[in-house]
Scaffold this active site. Structure first.
Site, PDB file in Angstrom:
ATOM      1  N   GLY A  28       0.793  -1.224   0.000  1.00  0.00           N
ATOM      2  CA  GLY A  28       0.000   0.000   0.000  1.00  0.00           C
ATOM      3  C   GLY A  28       0.824   1.273   0.000  1.00  0.00           C
ATOM      4  CB  CYS A 236     -25.216 -10.128 -18.138  1.00  0.00           C
ATOM      5  SG  CYS A 236     -24.589 -10.038 -19.827  1.00  0.00           S
ATOM      6  CB  CYS A 239     -23.767 -14.324 -20.168  1.00  0.00           C
ATOM      7  SG  CYS A 239     -23.285 -13.385 -18.712  1.00  0.00           S
ATOM      8  CB  CYS A 261     -20.637  -9.075 -18.729  1.00  0.00           C
ATOM      9  SG  CYS A 261     -21.589 -10.331 -17.891  1.00  0.00           S
ATOM     10  CB  CYS A 267     -19.951 -11.613 -21.162  1.00  0.00           C
ATOM     11  SG  CYS A 267     -21.663 -11.441 -21.662  1.00  0.00           S
TER      12      CYS A 267
END
Lengths: 277, 375, 256
Positions: A28, A236, A239, A261, A267
């Site tokens: 970080g 979606c 899909c 997606c 997808c």
């Protein structure tokens, strides 16, 4: 004229690898590095490209996504760059890739331990919009003075009733450094805790930072206003996935829209295996 | 059924072909040659070399041609090329005192050893369009004119004896704040991350590479009162200097060639303090090629940035803020980041869209909720 | 009893000019010390040296920390000093704009110190902020307004709430009533006196206004040209000034 493997010379790659190793050692923490001028504009992935160049080996299989998709123009451009300069194999399949460079998304398919996810980062400093001075923000990180960050979240709730940050949602890494996860939607934040190595490169701002595998990553919040990674409740349209992040597409002049997606590989593979809606 | 947008690859290829065609323009007009650009657009070439940080007139001309005259794009091309070049060594500092001047003026002394040399300047031209230049051939290049210019150039060139810097005269009297000697090699912006606080060499380096427009505007702002520093152009000189490098194998320095640079030294007022008598201070600008606007601007900004070192007040002016100036002076960085907002942001925008819809829905509920309950 | 603050030989120079010199005193828990003098007497320089805003050229500022007892603040690492200044210390600026975040709501201003020391419950933070707004006589309906919409007196009271919310043990105040109308001053003084007594605060108040110290301070330090010329109990110094400068100060200013 021929360039070195993956464009950058070995000295430069070594310098970048040192920055990556330092980043891995201090999860970080933003490590300054001497970003090179790349043959693509600053802000278009020069940080990610340099990190990828420093990580790639001839045996790697490389994938590039922008907004989750392999076929967006800048993803195509970066993929071509490495096909040309490193001659590495490329793929659109998340599971087959060993190095994935991304802008703004984490793939839906869970990553595994032998993968590296490289993020393109525009502004690495999560405190930048509270404090414009680099000298001051570095001090704030050094002294772990993050009160101001919570003041911003407090103000959001006081004004809007919830934390009004939808992407680039700040996180705290291993209870120490507050980090910008790059402009991914907050929906992706839970995926930041991952078995894969995650590297973040900001070329223009000359910073590299890292999340080693299984690093603790907590999205900032309040006890009574916990972090909520939810997204709009649509499946979606292609899909039928209910668990993936969706792009909204306007499909006709009347403003009709559909949700699909954003992760094109996810997808497509769902549709290939017959899970289409 | 809807099919997700595909075809990024084909779109890119097509765009590149179109671009190449546009760059060439109408084919019944002769193609520009690199020597033409180098010789006839020399000030453009100079700017690309200065901000691209690479002294190579032919490559700069090529970049201008390839960039279709977009200067920042051309600078970007040069920078991207420069970063791939191997570094054999570091030259010795150039000696501008030994410059063979094409131009050398002082605004502080009417006359001085070596004299004022006006040189090839726009300064006293009347800005009237010269329609004669519209003629395709030969305009301005009459043998007589060429001969006169050649003679003037030769006069300057023959002045091989070094012209002393104007500052030296003030220095001798102790009227100029002395600059501390420092032989530490300066940090290299292209090899190390920018780090604050920045020392003066680093600031000068950033300014020398900085966008001409940005540095000009910063300098202009000081003249208009945002950290005014009362500058006089002590001296502006433009000319050729030798670049030499120590060759360890030989044990001595050899000249690698000659470059043209513009150097500006401003003399600025300084009130001094109770313990120190007043002295003049200076600002400094040095730029590749004939780039005098940039050199003067640089000197003014350099001087404004020195407020702390010279014990002046921080009046909060942009030109005094080293972090602000250095972080925003580079046009290759600026243009890249500015233009990146053209890239797709579908995902971020989508998340904002969802958030704002939800917040609006909640706000509507809050205002219409009770009413609905009553109905 | 250990003094809360021990100040030893503080000196600060600006080049050849003396900001303050040779200042030493002890401050005991619950005690309010007033520092008076005209502008240029060095009292603000001294306060800023004590509070860590200025680095003195020499001297010690020893604070009785909760964890480790008396320690020289100047020797602390910056992280520790900053922690101190947002927990056990508070600083009330003369101009509330210097002590407030003008673009953050009143509630956020008060909540910041709580969040800086780890408070993570929005409801609790809001509750505490609301309580403090009430204590400083600001309507809680104004909680989500920004201080820029407040009057000068309200801004100053907000600054005080923001400072006291973490229950500091030592408060530095620099002309807390300066720049306010007389009637507003009186109300603020009244409020401050109530808070100081109720919370048992220790405080160091710098002011040129003797009425302020008459009301708030237990002890006084009179400064002139960077030096302390007289110290003592407030009533004693004001009613029976010994030093010529104090006599002048009292006779010329204190006509109440």
């Amino acid at each position: 004229m021929s360039y070195n493997f993956a464009y950058l010379d070995e000295q430069t790659k070594r310098m970048i690898r040192r920055a990556i190793l330092k980043g891995v050692a201090i999860p970080g923490y933003q490590v300054p590095f001497a970003s090179r001028e790349m043959p693509m504009p600053y802000g278009w992935g020069t940080g990610g490209v340099q990190v990828s160049a420093a990580c790639l080996t001839p045996d790697d299989v490389f994938k590039v996504i922008d907004q989750g998709a392999d076929d967006t123009t800048n993803a195509v451009s970066i993929r071509r760059f490495f096909e040309k300069t490193a001659g590495v194999a490329v793929t659109e399949k998340t599971a087959e890739a060993t190095v994935i460079q991304t802008r703004h998304r984490i793939p839906e398919t869970p990553l595994c331990a032998d993968q590296i996810l490289v993020y393109q980062v525009p502004i690495p400093e999560p405190l930048r919009f509270l404090e414009p001075r680099e000298t001051e923000t570095r001090k704030m990180h050094g002294l772990e003075e993050y009160g101001l960050m919570h003041v911003k979240l407090y103000e959001d709730i006081a004004r809007h009733g919830e934390i009004a940050t939808a992407y680039a949602y700040p996180v705290k890494v291993e209870d120490r450094y507050v980090m910008d996860p790059s402009p991914i939607p907050k929906f992706d934040n839970p995926k930041l805790e991952s078995p894969a190595l995650q590297l973040f490169g900001a070329g223009r701002e000359q910073r590299i930072y890292a999340l080693p595998p299984f690093t603790k990553v907590a999205s900032l919040d309040f006890e009574d206003y916990p972090f909520d990674p939810s997204k709009a409740a649509h499946p979606c349209a292609l899909c039928g996935a209910e668990d993936s992040y969706l792009d909204e597409v306007i499909v006709d002049d009347a403003g009709g829209r559909m949700f699909v997606c954003s992760d094109t590989d996810y997808c497509a593979s769902r549709r290939d295996t017959g899970e289409a809606a | 059924m809807y099919v997700a947008v595909k075809g990024g690859e084909r779109a890119i290829d097509a765009a590149h072909e179109w671009l190449a065609d546009e760059r060439r323009g109408a084919t019944d007009v002769a193609e520009l040659s690199i020597p033409q650009i180098r010789e006839q657009l020399r000030l453009a070439v100079n700017r690309v070399m200065a901000e691209g940080s690479l002294y190579d007139p032919d490559l700069a001309a090529l970049a201008i041609k390839q960039a279709r005259g977009d200067m920042i794009e051309a600078i970007f091309l040069i920078r991207a090329y420069r970063t791939t070049l191997p570094r054999f060594g570091v030259s010795a500092p150039i000696d501008t005192g030994a410059m063979r001047c094409d131009r050398r003026i002082s605004a502080t002394f009417k006359d001085l050893p070596g004299g004022q040399i006006l040189g090839p300047t726009f300064d006293y031209t009347h800005r009237l369009l010269d329609f004669a230049l519209m003629a395709e051939e030969g305009a301005g290049a009459t043998p007589a004119v060429a001969e006169a210019a050649g003679a003037a150039r030769a006069a300057g060139g023959a002045e091989a004896t070094a012209l002393p810097h104007v500052a030296e005269y003030l220095d001798r009297e102790g009227l100029l704040q002395p600059e501390p000697e420092d032989n530490t090699p300066p940090r290299d912006l292209t090899r190390e991350p920018l780090d604050f606080p920045a020392d003066r060499p680093l600031k000068l380096q950033a300014l020398a590479r900085g966008d001409e427009g940005f540095v000009l505007s910063m300098a202009y702002s000081t003249q208009r009162g945002y950290a005014r520093n009362h500058p006089f152009v002590g001296e502006l000189r433009i000319g050729r200097v030798a670049v030499s490098m120590d060759i360890p194998e030989l044990g001595f320095a050899i000249d690698l060639g000659e470059i043209t640079v513009s150097e500006c030294e401003t003399v600025n007022q300084f009130t001094g303090s109770k313990t120190e008598p007043p002295k003049f201070t200076r600002g400094y600008g040095l730029v590749f090629g004939q780039s005098e606007r940039k050199a003067i601007s640089m000197a003014l900004v350099d001087r404004a940035l020195r407020w702390e070192e010279l014990g002046e007040d921080d009046v909060g002016a942009p030109a005094q803020d080293a972090e602000f100036v250095l972080s925003h002076s580079d046009n290759v960085q600026a243009t890249g980041f500015l233009e990146h907002i053209k890239l797709p942001h579908y995902v971020d925008f989508q998340s904002e869209l969802e958030l704002i819809r939800r917040l609006r829905a909640e706000a509507m509920m809050a205002s219409t909720g009770p009413q609905e309950a009553a109905e | 009893m250990t003094p809360l603050l021990q100040v030893r030989n503080i000196e600060k120079r600006y080049g050849a000019r003396i900001g303050c010199a040779d200042v030493s005193f002890d401050l005991y828990p619950g005690e309010v010390l007033g520092i008076v003098g005209e502008s240029g007497s060095g009292k603000s320089t001294l306060l800023n040296c004590l509070a860590g805003h200025l680095a003195p050229d020499q001297g010690e500022v020893i604070f009785d920390t909760r964890a480790d007892g008396p320690r020289d603040v100047r020797q602390m690492p910056e992280a520790e000093r900053r922690m101190l200044s947002r927990t056990d210390w508070a600083f009330v600026h003369q101009n509330p704009r210097d002590g407030l975040r003008m673009r953050v709501s009143a509630g956020g201003n008060v909540g910041e110190r709580l969040m800086a020391v780890g408070a993570r419950h929005y409801g609790d933070i809001r509750q505490t902020a609301g309580d403090w707004l009430t204590k400083v006589e600001i309507d809680t309906a104004r909680m989500d307004d920004r201080p820029s919409a407040f009057s000068g007196g309200m801004q100053q009271r907000l600054q005080i709430a923001r400072n006291l919310v973490t229950g500091p043990r030592l408060v530095f105040m620099d002309e807390p009533t300066g720049g306010l109308d007389v009637s507003v001053q009186a109300r603020l003084l009244d409020l401050l006196r109530g808070l100081v007594r109720r919370m048992g605060l220790s405080a160091i108040i710098v002011t040129h206004d003797l009425a302020v110290v008459r009301l708030l301070a237990d002890r006084l330090m009179v400064m002139k040209s960077g030096h302390v010329v007289e110290t003592g109990l407030t009533d004693q110094v004001l009613d029976d000034p010994q030093h010529a400068y104090t006599q002048l100060l009292v006779s010329s200013v204190l006509q109440v």
